[in-house]
Design a protein around this motif. Structure first.
Motif, PDB file in Angstrom:
ATOM      1  N   GLY A   1      14.812   0.108  -4.454  1.00 52.33           N
ATOM      2  CA  GLY A   1      15.240   1.118  -5.561  1.00 52.33           C
ATOM      3  C   GLY A   1      14.259   2.016  -5.483  1.00 52.33           C
ATOM      4  O   GLY A   1      13.928   3.061  -6.858  1.00 52.33           O
ATOM      5  N   PHE A   2      12.801   2.212  -5.307  1.00 49.02           N
ATOM      6  CA  PHE A   2      11.367   2.949  -5.813  1.00 49.02           C
ATOM      7  C   PHE A   2      12.033   3.612  -5.374  1.00 49.02           C
ATOM      8  O   PHE A   2      12.199   4.148  -3.528  1.00 49.02           O
ATOM      9  N   VAL A   3      11.443   5.216  -5.823  1.00 47.32           N
ATOM     10  CA  VAL A   3      11.919   6.460  -5.467  1.00 47.32           C
ATOM     11  C   VAL A   3      10.584   6.691  -5.118  1.00 47.32           C
ATOM     12  O   VAL A   3       9.380   7.007  -6.334  1.00 47.32           O
ATOM     13  N   PRO A   4       9.688   7.313  -4.133  1.00 51.59           N
ATOM     14  CA  PRO A   4       8.498   7.473  -4.151  1.00 51.59           C
ATOM     15  C   PRO A   4       8.089   8.960  -4.868  1.00 51.59           C
ATOM     16  O   PRO A   4       8.826   9.567  -4.922  1.00 51.59           O
ATOM     17  N   GLN A   5       6.676   9.330  -5.202  1.00 59.15           N
ATOM     18  CA  GLN A   5       6.369   9.917  -6.381  1.00 59.15           C
ATOM     19  C   GLN A   5       5.477  11.467  -5.833  1.00 59.15           C
ATOM     20  O   GLN A   5       4.775  10.496  -5.154  1.00 59.15           O
ATOM     21  N   PHE A   6       5.420  12.319  -5.661  1.00 57.44           N
ATOM     22  CA  PHE A   6       4.143  12.982  -5.237  1.00 57.44           C
ATOM     23  C   PHE A   6       3.465  13.714  -6.588  1.00 57.44           C
ATOM     24  O   PHE A   6       3.661  14.346  -7.237  1.00 57.44           O
ATOM     25  N   SER A   7       1.943  13.638  -6.221  1.00 53.28           N
ATOM     26  CA  SER A   7       1.379  14.504  -8.066  1.00 53.28           C
ATOM     27  C   SER A   7      -0.334  14.816  -6.653  1.00 53.28           C
ATOM     28  O   SER A   7      -0.957  13.982  -6.396  1.00 53.28           O
ATOM     29  N   ALA A   8       0.293  15.897  -6.865  1.00 51.03           N
ATOM     30  CA  ALA A   8      -1.502  16.880  -6.262  1.00 51.03           C
ATOM     31  C   ALA A   8      -2.393  16.203  -7.922  1.00 51.03           C
ATOM     32  O   ALA A   8      -3.730  16.549  -6.251  1.00 51.03           O
ATOM     33  N   LEU A   9      -2.590  15.952  -8.362  1.00 52.59           N
ATOM     34  CA  LEU A   9      -3.245  16.096  -9.398  1.00 52.59           C
ATOM     35  C   LEU A   9      -3.902  14.547  -8.935  1.00 52.59           C
ATOM     36  O   LEU A   9      -5.507  14.454  -8.618  1.00 52.59           O
ATOM     37  N   ALA A  10      -3.495  13.959  -8.522  1.00 53.81           N
ATOM     38  CA  ALA A  10      -3.573  12.225  -8.384  1.00 53.81           C
ATOM     39  C   ALA A  10      -3.735  12.053  -6.706  1.00 53.81           C
ATOM     40  O   ALA A  10      -5.079  11.634  -6.399  1.00 53.81           O
ATOM     41  N   LEU A  11      -3.490  13.757  -5.825  1.00 49.54           N
ATOM     42  CA  LEU A  11      -4.091  13.086  -4.304  1.00 49.54           C
ATOM     43  C   LEU A  11      -5.366  13.866  -4.915  1.00 49.54           C
ATOM     44  O   LEU A  11      -6.397  13.706  -4.325  1.00 49.54           O
ATOM     45  N   VAL A  12      -5.815  14.983  -5.542  1.00 52.41           N
ATOM     46  CA  VAL A  12      -7.085  15.442  -5.626  1.00 52.41           C
ATOM     47  C   VAL A  12      -8.093  14.437  -5.914  1.00 52.41           C
ATOM     48  O   VAL A  12      -9.133  14.351  -5.326  1.00 52.41           O
ATOM     49  N   VAL A  13      -7.771  13.645  -6.951  1.00 54.53           N
ATOM     50  CA  VAL A  13      -8.650  12.351  -7.526  1.00 54.53           C
ATOM     51  C   VAL A  13      -9.051  11.741  -6.569  1.00 54.53           C
ATOM     52  O   VAL A  13      -9.761  11.319  -6.461  1.00 54.53           O
ATOM     53  N   ALA A  14      -8.124  11.063  -5.626  1.00 57.71           N
ATOM     54  CA  ALA A  14      -8.182  10.083  -5.144  1.00 57.71           C
ATOM     55  C   ALA A  14      -8.867  10.865  -3.234  1.00 57.71           C
ATOM     56  O   ALA A  14      -9.726   9.877  -2.612  1.00 57.71           O
ATOM     57  N   LEU A  15      -8.940  12.203  -2.842  1.00 64.33           N
ATOM     58  CA  LEU A  15      -9.664  12.871  -1.825  1.00 64.33           C
ATOM     59  C   LEU A  15     -10.945  12.460  -2.331  1.00 64.33           C
ATOM     60  O   LEU A  15     -11.889  12.758  -1.601  1.00 64.33           O
ATOM     61  N   ALA A  16     -11.241  12.968  -3.707  1.00 65.82           N
ATOM     62  CA  ALA A  16     -12.181  13.206  -4.311  1.00 65.82           C
ATOM     63  C   ALA A  16     -12.881  11.951  -4.315  1.00 65.82           C
ATOM     64  O   ALA A  16     -14.400  11.622  -4.050  1.00 65.82           O
ATOM     65  N   ALA A  17     -12.994  10.951  -4.945  1.00 70.67           N
ATOM     66  CA  ALA A  17     -12.978   9.673  -4.618  1.00 70.67           C
ATOM     67  C   ALA A  17     -13.328   9.228  -3.815  1.00 70.67           C
ATOM     68  O   ALA A  17     -14.305   8.263  -2.722  1.00 70.67           O
ATOM     69  N   THR A  18     -12.271   9.453  -2.566  1.00 75.61           N
ATOM     70  CA  THR A  18     -13.419   8.702  -1.128  1.00 75.61           C
ATOM     71  C   THR A  18     -14.185   9.734  -1.015  1.00 75.61           C
ATOM     72  O   THR A  18     -15.336   9.036   0.254  1.00 75.61           O
ATOM     73  N   ALA A  19     -14.394  10.855  -0.381  1.00 78.79           N
ATOM     74  CA  ALA A  19     -15.613  11.372  -0.142  1.00 78.79           C
ATOM     75  C   ALA A  19     -16.472  10.931  -0.861  1.00 78.79           C
ATOM     76  O   ALA A  19     -17.411  10.749  -0.640  1.00 78.79           O
ATOM     77  N   GLY A  20     -16.513  10.931  -2.165  1.00 82.32           N
ATOM     78  CA  GLY A  20     -17.741  10.704  -2.533  1.00 82.32           C
ATOM     79  C   GLY A  20     -18.150   9.007  -2.031  1.00 82.32           C
ATOM     80  O   GLY A  20     -19.360   8.428  -1.721  1.00 82.32           O
ATOM     81  N   TRP A  21     -16.662   8.144  -1.610  1.00 84.69           N
ATOM     82  CA  TRP A  21     -17.604   6.634  -0.825  1.00 84.69           C
ATOM     83  C   TRP A  21     -18.476   7.065  -0.381  1.00 84.69           C
ATOM     84  O   TRP A  21     -18.875   5.863   1.036  1.00 84.69           O
ATOM     85  N   CYS A  22     -17.400   8.396   1.061  1.00 86.72           N
ATOM     86  CA  CYS A  22     -18.277   8.638   2.510  1.00 86.72           C
ATOM     87  C   CYS A  22     -20.095   8.873   2.337  1.00 86.72           C
ATOM     88  O   CYS A  22     -20.792   8.331   3.087  1.00 86.72           O
TER      89      CYS A  22
END
Length: 565
Positions: free
Chosen positions: A404-425
């Motif tokens: 029953g779970f319906v995925p949701q998209f958040s542009a802000l969450a995506l930007v934060v996740a990309l920034a965190a991944t770039a910081g890890w690299c």
């Protein structure tokens, strides 16, 4: 004769971690988990339910009730903090659950700061200093202490067991911060006066009012002994601190007795081996990677530990860790008790850094790099599968585990996740460079990886985690059965968490079941039905629905409507 120190550290090895990098890491660790999520099952939403009852003046402040049930933990301070936060925060500014999290986020910040400063002052102790070189060049005390404190903070953030429990609005986060304050107070006593005194009073009384009076008493008594035996301190300074520690320990014990907070909590392990196996697994992963380094510290500094001088930089964190581990083995819940020992465990881990061999540091780096890189990759792949359906197998697994779970998209969450991944690299690139001098370098990747994993979970996976761990979906399904204006609703056999979720998510007026009640609806836990005839006459109720939690096959609510007479 004082045993020789095993720390051999040059001045180039104590270059401080850039403050902006340390601050950014702490922000990345603290903020996610406090922002944007629902109260989770079950301690988190239960504590929030009591806070909401107090804030709305529906229960006494000294004896709070939720659905007619007293709290499972006797500490009152956490509920007071949350209720005060709700009352003083305008409703148009923050929602109640967000208002509650503000003081608890501050408590996590206090924990990190108290750990850093406590280890800093321990590292300034005479017995903690590195070997003095014949021609100079050894690390000077302030820079050495700062580098050790940086390592301790990195070790604390890297502990896997800290992430979830330190972001819940429960008494255990209050206990953690008060334990860290007490640790700082005893560590800083030979060097400062005002700050340790304030931290001592707040930490001891806060730990008592948060439901851990026995732990406060044990830590206080042990601290008195350590202050008496502290080397290098004048008698004029030790005597006032000894008296202050003893006095505040007695006051805390009396406060606990006056408020009836003393309880017998020691429980034995089950006769089978399963319980001991689960405890072993908990000890293995909860404090990783701090506990292997702490064991290395105990081995390399063993001569100082068993010497007559009583070196505080080792004995103080060792005592705090021992009390926490003992509580883990003898009380429930075990993980909450072990949480309180993480600052001391991180302190012990930090003193392993000056003695680590390069091969050991390289092993830590490679293991951490592989573990967190693979974990981050898995989080990204599953998120992409939830959004696009490709790869098909992860998407099917999510659909199976969270129907029953319906995925949701958040542009802000995506930007934060990309920034965190770039910081890890960037962090991995820096660690792979030739800059191998700082002694805290071996804990940079573990701390950064832990922060990365937590940020990715609290951004990319937050809708899925809310769906799986909150009562929101189940309560919304109950509301659909009850209709727009159900009036009062009777309850039978509901837990504290279920009551809190129905009151908050559903905005329902709940009453405990009774034969004389006039409510037209009744909600019962499936395991508690059929209820006693003294509570409910089952013949008067017609079952309307069975509402499960989507991700828990054993958690069902029964919804009844009063039958026509």
């Amino acid at each position: 004769m004082t045993p020789p120190t095993p720390a051999i550290v040059t001045q180039s090895a104590v270059r401080p971690l850039p403050r902006w990098a340390l601050l950014l890491l702490c922000i990345a660790y603290v903020v996610p988990g406090f922002v944007g999520r629902d109260p989770w099952k079950s301690a988190d939403v239960t504590a929030f339910g009591y806070m909401l009852e107090l804030a709305q003046q529906r229960t006494p402040w000294l004896a709070p009730l939720l659905g007619g049930m007293a709290p499972e933990t006797e500490g009152l301070l956490p509920y007071w903090l949350g209720a005060w936060a709700i009352q003083i925060t305008p409703s148009w500014l923050l929602s109640p659950e967000m208002a509650v999290r503000v003081p608890f986020a501050a408590l996590l910040v206090i924990t990190l700061m108290a750990t850093w400063y406590g280890v800093y002052y321990l590292a300034r102790s005479p017995g903690a200093q590195p070997v003095a070189f014949a021609f100079g060049g050894e690390a000077n005390p302030p820079d050495y202490a700062r580098a050790i404190a940086d390592g301790a903070l990195l070790a604390l953030i890297a502990c896997l067991g800290l992430a979830q429990l330190s972001h819940e609005v429960t008494s255990y986060l209050v206990q953690l911060s008060c334990t860290a304050l007490l640790f700082f107070a005893v560590a800083a006593m030979p060097h400062r006066t005002v700050a340790p005194a304030i931290a001592l009073v707040v930490g001891m009384l806060g730990l008592t009012l948060a439901g851990a009076p026995a732990l406060a008493t044990l830590l206080g008594v042990g601290s008195v002994v350590l202050v008496v035996l502290a080397p290098g301190s004048s008698t004029d300074r030790r005597l006032p601190w000894t008296l202050a520690l003893a006095a505040i320990t007695v006051v805390a014990a009396l406060v606990a007795w006056k408020l009836d907070l003393w309880r017998w909590r020691i429980v034995g392990a089950n006769s089978g081996g399963k319980e001991w196996q689960s405890l072993a697994r908990l000890l293995l992963w909860f404090g990783w990677p701090a506990w292997p380094l702490a064991l290395w510290t105990l081995w390399r500094w063993r001569k100082q530990i068993f010497s007559r001088q009583g070196h505080r930089h080792l004995l103080l964190p060792l005592w705090f860790s021992a009390v926490s581990i003992a509580a883990t083995l003898t009380t429930q819940p075990a993980d909450r008790a072990l949480l309180l020992g993480l600052p001391a465990l991180a302190a012990l881990a930090a003193f392993a850094l000056p003695t680590l061999r390069r091969s050991v540091g390289a092993l830590i780096d490679w293991f951490t790099l592989l573990f967190f890189t693979v974990s981050a990759l898995a989080i990204w792949v599953i998120w992409i599968a939830m959004q696009t359906g490709v790869p098909a197998k992860p998407a099917a697994n999510v659909a199976k585990l969270a129907p029953g779970f319906v995925p949701q998209f958040s542009a802000l969450a995506l930007v934060v996740a990309l920034a965190a991944t770039a910081g890890w690299c960037v962090l991995v690139w820096w660690r792979a460079s030739r800059d191998r001098a700082p002694i805290w370098k071996s804990l940079v990747l573990p701390a950064g990886g832990a922060a990365l994993g937590w940020v990715l979970l609290m951004t990319l996976w937050l809708p899925l985690l809310d769906y799986a761990r909150s009562y929101g979906p189940q309560v919304r399904a109950v509301q659909a059965v009850l209709g727009a204006d159900p009036g009062c609703v009777q309850t039978v056999g509901l837990s504290r968490a279920q009551v809190a979720a129905l009151q908050y998510h559903g905005n329902l007026t709940l009453e405990r079941a009774g034969l004389q009640d006039e409510c037209n609806w009744l909600v019962a836990d499936m395991e508690s039905w059929p209820a006693s005839e003294r509570m409910v006459n089952a013949a008067r109720w017609e079952r309307m629905a069975v509402v499960p939690r989507p991700t828990d096959k054993n958690d069902h609510l029964l919804v009844f409507r009063r039958a026509a007479r």
